[in-house]
Each structure stands twice: as C-alpha cells, then as structure tokens.
Scaffold this motif. Sequence first.
Motif, short mmCIF file in Angstrom:
data_model
loop_
_atom_site.label_atom_id
_atom_site.label_comp_id
_atom_site.label_asym_id
_atom_site.label_seq_id
_atom_site.Cartn_x
_atom_site.Cartn_y
_atom_site.Cartn_z
N ARG A 170 -16.32 -62.31 -45.09
CA ARG A 170 -16.89 -61.18 -44.35
C ARG A 170 -17.84 -60.34 -45.22
N ASP A 171 -17.39 -59.98 -46.42
CA ASP A 171 -18.22 -59.15 -47.29
C ASP A 171 -19.49 -59.89 -47.71
N GLU A 172 -19.35 -61.17 -48.00
CA GLU A 172 -20.52 -61.97 -48.39
C GLU A 172 -21.53 -62.03 -47.25
N ILE A 173 -21.06 -62.21 -46.03
CA ILE A 173 -21.96 -62.26 -44.87
C ILE A 173 -22.66 -60.91 -44.69
N SER A 174 -21.93 -59.83 -44.89
CA SER A 174 -22.54 -58.49 -44.76
C SER A 174 -23.70 -58.34 -45.74
N LYS A 175 -23.50 -58.79 -46.97
CA LYS A 175 -24.56 -58.69 -47.99
C LYS A 175 -25.76 -59.56 -47.60
N ASN A 204 -29.51 -58.19 -46.88
CA ASN A 204 -30.63 -58.70 -47.67
C ASN A 204 -31.72 -59.30 -46.78
N LYS A 205 -31.32 -59.97 -45.68
CA LYS A 205 -32.32 -60.50 -44.74
C LYS A 205 -33.12 -59.35 -44.13
N ARG A 206 -32.45 -58.26 -43.80
CA ARG A 206 -33.15 -57.09 -43.28
C ARG A 206 -34.12 -56.53 -44.32
N ARG A 207 -33.68 -56.54 -45.57
CA ARG A 207 -34.52 -56.03 -46.65
C ARG A 207 -35.81 -56.86 -46.77
N VAL A 208 -35.67 -58.17 -46.71
CA VAL A 208 -36.82 -59.07 -46.81
C VAL A 208 -37.75 -58.86 -45.61
N VAL A 240 -38.64 -49.59 -48.44
CA VAL A 240 -37.65 -50.47 -47.82
C VAL A 240 -36.26 -49.83 -47.87
N GLU A 241 -35.87 -49.31 -49.04
CA GLU A 241 -34.53 -48.74 -49.18
C GLU A 241 -34.35 -47.51 -48.29
N GLU A 242 -35.42 -46.75 -48.09
CA GLU A 242 -35.33 -45.57 -47.22
C GLU A 242 -35.20 -45.96 -45.76
N SER A 243 -35.71 -47.12 -45.39
CA SER A 243 -35.70 -47.55 -43.98
C SER A 243 -34.56 -48.52 -43.66
N LEU A 244 -33.89 -49.02 -44.67
CA LEU A 244 -32.92 -50.10 -44.50
C LEU A 244 -31.67 -49.63 -43.75
N ASP A 245 -31.33 -50.35 -42.70
CA ASP A 245 -30.11 -50.09 -41.93
C ASP A 245 -28.99 -50.95 -42.51
N ARG A 246 -27.99 -50.32 -43.08
CA ARG A 246 -26.88 -51.05 -43.70
C ARG A 246 -25.66 -51.19 -42.78
N GLU A 247 -25.75 -50.66 -41.60
CA GLU A 247 -24.64 -50.77 -40.66
C GLU A 247 -24.65 -52.15 -40.00
N ILE A 248 -23.52 -52.84 -40.08
CA ILE A 248 -23.41 -54.19 -39.52
C ILE A 248 -22.20 -54.25 -38.61
N THR A 249 -22.39 -54.70 -37.39
CA THR A 249 -21.30 -54.76 -36.43
C THR A 249 -20.46 -56.02 -36.64
N PRO A 250 -19.20 -55.99 -36.24
CA PRO A 250 -18.37 -57.20 -36.32
C PRO A 250 -18.98 -58.37 -35.53
N GLN A 251 -19.68 -58.05 -34.44
CA GLN A 251 -20.30 -59.10 -33.64
C GLN A 251 -21.41 -59.81 -34.42
N GLU A 252 -22.19 -59.05 -35.18
CA GLU A 252 -23.24 -59.66 -36.01
C GLU A 252 -22.64 -60.57 -37.06
N ILE A 253 -21.58 -60.11 -37.70
CA ILE A 253 -20.92 -60.92 -38.73
C ILE A 253 -20.36 -62.20 -38.13
N ALA A 254 -19.69 -62.08 -36.98
CA ALA A 254 -19.10 -63.26 -36.33
C ALA A 254 -20.18 -64.25 -35.90
N ALA A 255 -21.29 -63.75 -35.37
CA ALA A 255 -22.38 -64.62 -34.93
C ALA A 255 -22.98 -65.37 -36.12
N TYR A 256 -23.18 -64.66 -37.23
CA TYR A 256 -23.74 -65.33 -38.42
C TYR A 256 -22.77 -66.38 -38.94
N TYR A 257 -21.49 -66.06 -38.93
CA TYR A 257 -20.47 -67.00 -39.41
C TYR A 257 -20.48 -68.27 -38.57
#
Length: 298
Positions: A261-266, A270-274, A123-140
Amino acid sequence: MKKKLHIGNLRSKAVLALSGLLLLGSCDFFRIKTEEEDPDNPVVASVGTAQLYLDDIDHISKEMATGLDSADLVNRYVQSWIKKQLMIREARENITLDEAEINRKLLDYRYALIAYEYEKKVVEESLDREITPQEIAAYYEANKQNFALKEIIVRTNYIKLEKSLPQKRQLERLLGNDREEQNNELKDFAIRYANNYFIEDSTWVKFDDIIINTPLTQNNNQVQLLQNERLINVDDETYSYYFKILEYRLQDQVPPLEFVRDEISKIIVNKRRVELADKLKRDIYNHALENNEFTIYE
C-alpha cells in the motif's frame, strides 16, 4: 522581443560532474591564499593555493537538524572539500582544458539548475498528495504482477519465552485456539511472560525480519517449513520460540495489497509529480508560442 531558441543534446553526467568540479575550483568559494589573514575568519583547510575559510562552513551549524553532531558534519564537509580540490588539481595536471567549452557547459549547467529549482518549486506547491483507497486498489489490480515478492512474507504471532517457565502449556493452548477473544488473551500473556513478542496478526512482515536472532535462521528450507507447519516451535539453550503462521506468501508470488500500500501511494504521487512537470513545460512553451516570444532560425 524575440529570442533565438537553441536546441541541443543532453550532456553526459560525467561532463557535468567534471564541469561542476572545475566550477567549484574557480569560484570565490575556494579562495586563493592572500598576504593578509582575517583573524576572525581563519583558514580551516588548504590544498595548494586553494583555501577553505571558517565563513565557508558557517552555514553547516545553521542548517543542521537538532540532535546531529555538528563536529562530525563539519569534518565530513572539510574532507569532501579536500577530495574535490585534489580531483581538480589532478584534472588540471593531466588533461588539456578548453576553457571556452567548459564555460559554455557550465552556463548550460547553471541554466539547467535554475530551471530545475523553479520546476521543483511549482510542482511541489501544486502537488496533491491525497490518495483514496480506491485509487490504490485500482493501481494494485492493474499492476499487481509488477510487485512480485523478493522474499517470504508472513502474518504471524510470535512469542519468545524462557524454556523453564511452566506457562509454556498455557501459551501452546492459546496459540492453538482460533477464537476471536484468543488474541486479547495472547496479548495479555505476552505482556506478562514473554521476553519478546509480535502480535499484530493483520500486519504482513518479512519472515527473515521476524525470525532474526532465533534458531529458525539456521533452517535452510523455510518454504517447506511454512507449507507443512502452522505452529512452529524451536528452542535454544535458554528460550523457546513460538510462531503461529496465519498466512504466508513466497518469493515471486504477488503480495497482498496491504503489504504494498505505501509503495503504491509513493508511485501514484510520483506519477502526479511527473505529470505536473510535463504540464508546466507545455504551458510555458505554448504561452511563449502564442506570444511569439521565440524564433527558430532555419
């Protein structure tokens, strides 16, 4: 070759913890006292016949991060070892153990650890940690009510100044001015005269954090204070404290996006990890199913 698939319930944490202790108590890591002692590998601690050797703690200094106190780490490790050994001894003296059942649980625990380590690696080798501002705003926008504040937050300019300084009037003028260039002047003033300051007016901070060690901590009605005042000035025997409140949010209100913002990124990572972990399990299962690698017996 076909393998039988065993389907069982998850073991409780308590059983796993006790099993882990018993495993530690029975493995070579906790060796039993022998007639001959190796002068190059002295005993560090003992509980009854169980002994902890220097070799057993040698890895601590090799694995520790630079700057940590190795003596303190070793001491904590030894104390932890002693407590585990005492717990093992207490358990053996006070409960009747089914060794076969314990061994079976330990085997299950071992397999679970192996599977977990493999899952984590993939999972850690495949995990994409890049998050766009649009993703953060949509989740918010979709989840903003879940971020209700537990404390007051503010955007503010804060200056701590000696009471006796004649520049207090200049500071009050700067804080009362809303011109764009005012902020640069305020920063210059703070650098020259202030004992302490916070001039990051685009940054949201907890109100309790910014007023710590000031007379405002004694104010029992901070909500009313913020609602009625935009420029707060309080004194103690030596200093004057100035707070220009630019914006605030109270408990139970929705915080601005910038504050979470930082909390949403985490959360997104984590959702991607699951999701990756679930996909890995499905892929392994489906591959085995397609290749007839297991059988479920009726």
